[in-house]
Design an enzyme around this catalytic site. Structure first.
Site, PDB file in Angstrom:
ATOM      1  NE  ARG A  44      -2.297   0.170   3.617  1.00 12.16           N
ATOM      2  CZ  ARG A  44      -2.026   1.127   4.650  1.00 12.16           C
ATOM      3  NH1 ARG A  44      -2.027   2.473   4.287  1.00 12.16           N
ATOM      4  NH2 ARG A  44      -1.313   0.532   5.472  1.00 12.16           N
ATOM      5  CB  CYS A 133       5.747   3.824  23.446  1.00 11.05           C
ATOM      6  SG  CYS A 133       4.112   3.124  23.414  1.00 11.05           S
ATOM      7  CG  HIS A 246       2.500   7.368  25.864  1.00  9.34           C
ATOM      8  ND1 HIS A 246       1.832   7.833  24.920  1.00  9.34           N
ATOM      9  CD2 HIS A 246       2.994   6.226  25.362  1.00  9.34           C
ATOM     10  CE1 HIS A 246       1.751   7.046  23.763  1.00  9.34           C
ATOM     11  NE2 HIS A 246       2.371   6.055  23.898  1.00  9.34           N
TER      12      HIS A 246
END
Lengths: 342, 342
Positions: A44, A133, A246
């Site tokens: 893609r 993460c 985060h």
């Protein structure tokens, strides 16, 4: 095993994703010795082009034979693609640094945050795993405290940005926000519920014990990185309508007594950590400020009187950089340094 | 003391604020026996009109002599105004139900969440305090667990909506969001930092111990409501870019062993609580779903293996309704019921 060279052929697998793009940027920013950059993605995205060191590099289609002459392959294309293609890369002679969860808990695969356990890199057998993460940001801050006072228990609550899910999730947050401000219905595709102006206590899929995989990654990866199975950890992982970085509210109990001031002093000298902690002047880490930063920021460090030797901290890190792309490139830097010293 | 009547003169102080408006709505929705509604606000808002039971009621300017003939005065105009005007209301013969922090920790003032400690209402001497919004949602869920297994320690992390700050904060979130989506700079007036697409570990002002007043409200109010000074509590209170409802990640340790299934059963029968907990079907409480609801929603109930008798829960309540206006009206309902039975 990596052979010593002046420059290395580096592949980025999943080059057009949020983390892959950041990997390309960071390889350039840190002047990683790249002789040739091989960008790979699914069908893609193949054909797209990315800038690197002033050149326009075409993205090729990922296949098993993509890794000829590749020295170091940085994977960030999801666990399924890592499971399918990382062994082929290793067979071709590359060292794989994998950002997915595919190999993290494999006993033969080192799980590395360079500030915490760089020594583990040397034991690799072709694959080195990059932690989750939300784990990376936390362990960079907690390891120096663990070394000083031995952490017995951690209670973690995360505030995780949508970029952790990827580019489509960032688009979904923006689109939903626009819809709501125009009094239109929202479309949900990436997340099971609206993320705009909402908090979802749901990251990755649910396990039989009632925890999400994301929550158990925090538990299990931290133990592996600290090489300490005795440390007790529980987590609640929450997605918040923030684009990048985060944030984490972390409560710890230590074996030895240590004060908030001592922790501040230890962390001020710790690698990869910035103590940003003067709350009466409104100074504490914020997602919008830490975006683009390499270091993990910590503030709101305060004694928790509800338990002997308790402490609360507020930790913020850029989930695309230190939480993913930067940590992978730092592992690659250690790898070539070790190779050169052999 | 309130005299028994068929209908009561009710004053709402701070009637044009986010909580005040909700009080007027709830008095109507719950068919509170109001003979006359007296709406009061500061000079700035006096003259506005609010709908109540099909009538258009003008808002008067708050003054010490505003409380003639008032039976019950619901205050939600900030601690300073409560300190200044609540004693005048009591002197005029009204019972004050105060939503501010002014009297909450006063030993002579009951601090009441009707599902938890309605019995305390009877001991009032003119003023009854409504707890902080983040405290109310939590104690409604934790009290039945405390009764069954005795809670020893609570670690709370909140995800609090901007409506807790008031209407200006809701406008600021909307305006900052529009600015950012149009690539314009944001203006910050209500909060010290941008709240749009960001999380602020800062609610109310900072104390010398490094905690915010909001965090210490959770600690101190919970102990007072539970009438249990031995319970150990620590909190991190965080403002998130959500318009309405507070979400809370709550970790508890109990003295007696109790399983997640037992807690689910106990809470399913508890007043004012809805157990909404089937995560594999993506069923867990969400701020956008709980907005406008009277009950406190709880989900993600799961055993915490990191400590003996540990448990994690995810609690969401409408901070303007159960967290403020509804709880105040419920106290008033208990008050008139007690009066009628005397």
């Amino acid at each position: 095993m990596l052979r010593k060279k002046d420059k290395y052929v580096v592949a980025v697998v999943g080059a057009t994703g949020a983390v892959g793009r950041e990997m390309v940027v960071i390889l350039e920013q840190r002047r990683f010795p790249v002789s040739d950059l091989v960008l790979l993605a699914s069908e893609r995205s193949a054909g797209e082009r990315l800038e690197f060191n002033g050149k326009n590099v075409a993205v090729g289609k990922l296949a098993r034979d993509s890794f000829k002459d590749v020295d170091i392959a940085l994977f960030s294309a999801g666990a399924d693609r890592s499971l399918e293609f990382a062994p082929a890369a290793v067979k071709s002679g590359a060292v794989v640094i994998d950002n997915s969860s595919a190999f993290r808990m494999d006993a033969k695969v080192p799980l590395v945050v360079p500030e915490v356990n760089a020594h583990a890199i040397a034991s690799h057998a072709g694959i080195i795993a990059n932690p989750n993460c939300s784990t990376i940001g936390m362990v960079v801050v907690l390891k120096p405290i663990h070394d000083a006072a031995k952490i017995k228990r951690i209670v973690i609550t995360t505030f995780q940005s949508v970029s952790g899910t990827g580019k489509q999730a960032m688009d979904e947050l923006a689109q939903q926000t626009v819809s709501l401000l125009n009094f239109r219905d929202v479309e949900t595709n990436v997340y099971p519920h609206q993320i705009a102006f909402n908090c979802l206590p749901h990251i990755d899929s649910f396990l039989d014990n009632g925890y999400t995989k994301e929550e158990m990654k925090l538990v299990n990866e931290t133990k592996k990185i600290f090489e300490d199975e005795s440390i007790r950890i529980t987590a609640t992982a929450v997605r918040v309508p923030v684009f990048r970085c985060h944030s984490e509210a972390v409560n710890i109990e230590t074996e030895k007594n240590i004060s908030a001031n001592e922790v501040r002093a230890i962390l001020s000298a710790a690698p990869g950590v910035i103590v940003y902690d003067d709350p009466k002047k409104n100074i504490y880490p914020l997602a919008i400020d830490v975006a683009g930063k390499d270091e993990v920021y910590v503030g709101r460090i305060r004694d928790d009187e509800s338990v002997p030797n308790g402490m609360n901290l507020w930790i913020v890190s850029d989930n695309l950089r230190k939480g993913a792309a930067l940590n992978a490139v730092q592992i690659a830097e250690h790898l070539i340094r070790e190779t050169s010293s052999q």
